[in-house]
Scaffold this motif. Structure first.
Motif, short mmCIF file in Angstrom:
data_model
loop_
_atom_site.label_atom_id
_atom_site.label_comp_id
_atom_site.label_asym_id
_atom_site.label_seq_id
_atom_site.Cartn_x
_atom_site.Cartn_y
_atom_site.Cartn_z
N GLU A 22 0.83 -1.20 0.00
CA GLU A 22 0.00 0.00 0.00
C GLU A 22 0.87 1.26 0.00
N LEU A 24 3.92 1.49 -1.19
CA LEU A 24 4.53 1.58 -2.51
C LEU A 24 3.55 2.14 -3.52
N GLU A 25 2.30 1.68 -3.48
CA GLU A 25 1.29 2.18 -4.39
C GLU A 25 1.08 3.68 -4.21
N THR A 26 1.03 4.12 -2.97
CA THR A 26 0.86 5.55 -2.68
C THR A 26 2.04 6.35 -3.21
N ASP A 27 3.24 5.85 -3.00
CA ASP A 27 4.43 6.56 -3.47
C ASP A 27 4.48 6.63 -5.00
N VAL A 28 4.13 5.55 -5.67
CA VAL A 28 4.14 5.54 -7.13
C VAL A 28 3.10 6.51 -7.67
N LEU A 29 1.90 6.49 -7.09
CA LEU A 29 0.85 7.39 -7.54
C LEU A 29 1.23 8.84 -7.30
N GLY A 31 4.23 10.07 -7.18
CA GLY A 31 5.27 10.40 -8.14
C GLY A 31 4.69 10.67 -9.52
N PHE A 32 3.69 9.89 -9.91
CA PHE A 32 3.03 10.10 -11.19
C PHE A 32 2.33 11.45 -11.23
#
Length: 60
Positions: A22, A24-29, A31-32
């Motif tokens: 979760e 990691l998903e937050t960090d990737v989103l 960053g996007f």
């Protein structure tokens, strides 16, 4: 030689937890979203000047 060095870099880790995924998903989103904002896209639309399907206007 290089394979021996690469094998020495492996670190034993526990499997990823649901909380890790979760985060990691937050960090990737995030960053996007940041990358799109830095590129000038604020709300998911493309500016008229950047749309490939429409020619740019030459009017003053």
């Amino acid at each position: 030689m290089a394979l021996a060095v690469a094998k020495g870099l492996q670190v034993a880790r526990a499997p990823a937890t649901a909380e890790d995924l979760e985060a990691l998903e937050t960090d990737v989103l995030a960053g996007f979203v940041l990358a799109r904002a830095a590129a000038g896209f604020s709300d998911g639309t493309i500016s008229a000047a950047a749309r490939p399907d429409r020619p740019m206007s030459t009017a003053p």
